[in-house]
Design an enzyme around this catalytic site. Structure first.
Site, PDB file in Angstrom:
ATOM      1  N   HIS A 140       0.829  -1.189   0.000  1.00 31.38           N
ATOM      2  CA  HIS A 140       0.000   0.000   0.000  1.00 31.38           C
ATOM      3  C   HIS A 140       0.875   1.254   0.000  1.00 31.38           C
ATOM      4  O   HIS A 140       2.095   1.184   0.137  1.00 31.38           O
ATOM      5  CB  HIS A 140      -0.941  -0.014   1.205  1.00 31.38           C
ATOM      6  CG  HIS A 140      -2.043  -1.013   1.072  1.00 31.38           C
ATOM      7  ND1 HIS A 140      -3.078  -1.121   1.973  1.00 31.38           N
ATOM      8  CD2 HIS A 140      -2.286  -1.976   0.128  1.00 31.38           C
ATOM      9  CE1 HIS A 140      -3.908  -2.075   1.602  1.00 31.38           C
ATOM     10  NE2 HIS A 140      -3.438  -2.617   0.486  1.00 31.38           N
ATOM     11  N   GLU A 169       1.439   3.748   2.072  1.00 30.00           N
ATOM     12  CA  GLU A 169       2.257   4.078   3.232  1.00 30.00           C
ATOM     13  C   GLU A 169       3.541   3.247   3.261  1.00 30.00           C
ATOM     14  O   GLU A 169       4.625   3.762   3.570  1.00 30.00           O
ATOM     15  CB  GLU A 169       1.464   3.840   4.527  1.00 30.00           C
ATOM     16  CG  GLU A 169       0.191   4.659   4.629  1.00 30.00           C
ATOM     17  CD  GLU A 169      -1.046   3.912   4.133  1.00 30.00           C
ATOM     18  OE1 GLU A 169      -2.092   4.015   4.791  1.00 30.00           O
ATOM     19  OE2 GLU A 169      -0.953   3.224   3.081  1.00 30.00           O
ATOM     20  N   CYS A 222      -5.363   1.343   6.395  1.00 28.25           N
ATOM     21  CA  CYS A 222      -6.183   0.143   6.563  1.00 28.25           C
ATOM     22  C   CYS A 222      -5.873  -0.544   7.888  1.00 28.25           C
ATOM     23  O   CYS A 222      -4.775  -0.434   8.430  1.00 28.25           O
ATOM     24  CB  CYS A 222      -5.984  -0.818   5.394  1.00 28.25           C
ATOM     25  SG  CYS A 222      -4.319  -1.504   5.264  1.00 28.25           S
ATOM     26  N   THR A 245     -22.431   3.397 -32.568  1.00 28.95           N
ATOM     27  CA  THR A 245     -21.051   3.885 -32.482  1.00 28.95           C
ATOM     28  C   THR A 245     -20.083   2.788 -32.905  1.00 28.95           C
ATOM     29  O   THR A 245     -19.092   3.036 -33.612  1.00 28.95           O
ATOM     30  CB  THR A 245     -20.731   4.353 -31.056  1.00 28.95           C
ATOM     31  OG1 THR A 245     -21.616   5.418 -30.706  1.00 28.95           O
ATOM     32  CG2 THR A 245     -19.300   4.834 -30.930  1.00 28.95           C
ATOM     33  N   ARG A 253      -3.539   3.573 -25.691  1.00 29.47           N
ATOM     34  CA  ARG A 253      -2.150   3.499 -26.150  1.00 29.47           C
ATOM     35  C   ARG A 253      -1.235   4.508 -25.455  1.00 29.47           C
ATOM     36  O   ARG A 253      -0.043   4.257 -25.323  1.00 29.47           O
ATOM     37  CB  ARG A 253      -2.066   3.664 -27.663  1.00 29.47           C
ATOM     38  CG  ARG A 253      -2.667   4.943 -28.213  1.00 29.47           C
ATOM     39  CD  ARG A 253      -2.696   4.914 -29.745  1.00 29.47           C
ATOM     40  NE  ARG A 253      -3.333   6.105 -30.302  1.00 29.47           N
ATOM     41  CZ  ARG A 253      -4.641   6.241 -30.465  1.00 29.47           C
ATOM     42  NH1 ARG A 253      -5.443   5.258 -30.088  1.00 29.47           N
ATOM     43  NH2 ARG A 253      -5.150   7.332 -30.986  1.00 29.47           N
TER      44      ARG A 253
END
Length: 406
Positions: free
Chosen positions: A89, A91, A116, A238, A249
Site C-alpha cells: 500500500h 504508506e 487500513c 457507435t 495506447r
C-alpha cells in the site's frame, strides 16, 4: 505522452489547476536527492493525491491511495502510492523509499485515505505505522470499508500518535476515491458519461461523422479516462459507424489489468461485425463484453451479459451497473453514442458527466445533439450538475460534474 503532460492530465481530474506544487514528478521523490525540499501541508497532501493517480487502472477494486512523509521540520522524505492490486500500500511504499531510518523520528505522514486496519492481500498499514516513531498521521478521508471505518484511526491513536482528519478541501480527495466510495455505498459500478461536442451541443453529423471534434489534449485526457476506468462502453451504432479502437495506447505501459470493452446491443444485431472490427483487432476476445436483453437466444464468441428490461422496454441500466459490479467491473466510461448517453440520463443511472466543448459550430439541421432521445417536460425536471468545474483542456473547454450527490 511524457510524464509532465500526464501530471497535467491528473490535475484536470483532481481539479488542482491552481496548485502551488513544485513542477516535479511525484514518483521520483527520494530522500537521497530531495532532502532539502521543504513543503507545506497543502503541498504534501496534493503530492500524495497526484502520486495516488499513478495507480489508475492497476488497483481496482482497491482505492487509489497516495502518501507523503515529511520530517519534523517538514522537509520532504518520500512519496509512495498503491501501484498494483495485491502489492504494498501507499504508506509502505513511501516508508521503503526512506534511506535513513533515523529521519522517520518525529515525522508526519500524509495519506489520502485512512490507513487500513485489516489483513487482506497485505498486512494492515495502521498497525505498521503505530510501531514507528512517527509523530503525526494526517488522513484525507475516512475509509468507508466496514473492515476499516475508523479502526485504523483508533489503532494509531492508541499507540500515542497524533491523528488528524485533513482540514483542507475534500473535493479533490473525493474525486480521487469516487469509484471506491460509490462501490462501497451502492454496490454498483460507477458510471461516467463522456462526450465531445461542438459549442452548440452537437456530437456528430447525422451521417455519423465525428472525428475529430475535440483537440489533441482532450483526446489525451480521454485516453487517461479509459485507462482510469475498468471498462469502456459504447452503443451499437457507435460500434458500427465509428469502428473505434477504444485502446489506451498513451498509457499502455502502465496498465497491468486489461481494459474491458462493453458493447450495448440489446438485440445482438452487430455481433456479426465483430470479427473484422478494430475492437477485435486491439482487444482479446475475453475482454469484449456484449450486453443484450434478457431471454435473447444467441451464440456469441464473446462474454454475453443478458440484462432485464425496464417496463418501457429498454435495458435496465441500474441492473447493468449491479451486474457489472458483481463481475468485478467497478467503473465504466460511457463514450456514446447519443442514444446510449440519453438512456443513462433518462434512467438516472450515471454518476458523473465529462464534456469537452470544442470552439466549433456544426448546426442542428445536420447535427446530432448529445442528448437526442432525452427529454424533460418542464424546467424543474432539469438535471443540475453538482460540484461542477470548468477547465481549459488545450483548445477545448472541459466541463465535469456529478449527476448524483456524493
Amino acid at each position: 505522452m511524457n510524464d509532465s503532460a500526464k501530471i497535467n492530465v491528473f490535475n484536470l481530474f483532481l481539479n488542482l489547476e491552481n496548485s502551488l506544487l513544485p513542477t516535479l514528478d511525484p514518483s521520483q521523490f527520494h530522500y537521497k536527492n530531495q532532502a532539502a525540499l521543504k513543503v507545506t501541508p497543502q503541498q504534501a497532501m496534493e503530492l500524495a493525491m497526484l502520486a495516488a493517480l499513478k495507480g489508475s487502472g492497476c488497483v481496482s477494486p482497491n482505492p487509489l491511495v497516495g502518501c507523503t512523509i515529511v520530517d519534523q521540520n517538514h522537509h520532504l522524505l518520500s512519496i509512495g502510492y498503491h501501484a498494483q492490486l495485491g502489492a504494498d500500500h501507499a504508506e509502505i511504499n513511501a516508508l521503503n523509499k526512506i534511506l535513513d531510518p533515523e529521519r522517520i523520528n518525529g515525522a508526519t505522514v500524509y495519506v489520502t485515505l485512512e490507513p487500513c486496519a485489516h489483513f487482506g492481500k497485505t498486512p494492515p498499514c495502521a498497525t505498521h505505522l503505530a510501531q514507528l516513531p512517527i509523530h503525526k498521521v494526517v488522513y484525507g478521508l475516512q475509509d468507508p470499508n466496514p473492515l476499516v471505518a475508523g479502526k485504523g484511526i483508533e489503532i494509531l491513536k492508541n499507540s500515542g500518535k497524533i491523528v488528524e482528519l485533513w482540514a483542507g478541501t475534500k473535493e479533490p480527495l473525493e474525486n480521487l476515491a469516487e469509484f471506491f466510495l460509490h462501490n462501497m455505498e451502492k454496490r454498483t459500478a460507477f458510471i461516467t458519461l463522456k462526450v465531445a461536442t461542438s459549442a452548440d451541443g452537437q456530437m456528430a453529423l447525422k451521417s455519423g461523422e465525428s472525428q475529430w471534434i475535440s483537440g489533441p489534449q482532450a483526446q489525451g485526457y480521454s485516453h487517461f479516462l479509459r485507462h482510469h476506468h475498468d471498462a469502456t462502453m459504447i452503443g451499437r451504432r457507435t460500434f458500427l459507424f465509428d469502428d473505434p479502437k477504444l485502446n489506451v495506447r498513451l498509457y499502455q505501459n502502465q496498465k497491468t489489468k486489461p481494459s474491458k470493452i462493453i458493447i450495448m446491443d440489446p438485440k445482438g444485431q452487430a455481433l456479426s461485425a465483430l470479427k473484422e472490427s478494430q475492437i477485435r483487432a486491439h482487444h482479446e476476445i475475453e475482454n469484449i463484453i456484449w450486453v443484450v436483453e434478457e431471454g435473447l437466444n444467441l451464440l456469441a464468441p464473446v462474454p454475453l451479459w443478458q440484462i432485464p428490461k425496464t417496463p418501457s422496454g429498454k435495458i435496465d441500466l441500474h441492473q447493468l451497473a449491479q451486474y457489472s459490479h458483481s463481475q468485478g467491473i467497478n467503473s465504466i466510461l460511457v463514450e456514446g453514442g447519443a442514444s446510449l448517453i440519453s438512456s443513462f440520463l433518462t434512467q438516472n443511472a450515471a454518476q458523473k458527466w465529462c464534456q469537452f466543448i470544442a470552439p466549433q459550430i456544426l448546426g442542428s439541421d445536420n447535427g446530432l445533439n448529445v442528448t437526442t432521445g432525452f427529454e424533460i417536460k418542464k424546467l424543474a425536471d432539469k438535471i443540475q450538475l453538482k460540484k461542477h468545474s470548468w477547465q481549459l483542456c488545450g483548445q477545448d473547454l472541459l466541463l465535469q460534474g456529478r449527476l448524483d450527490p456524493i
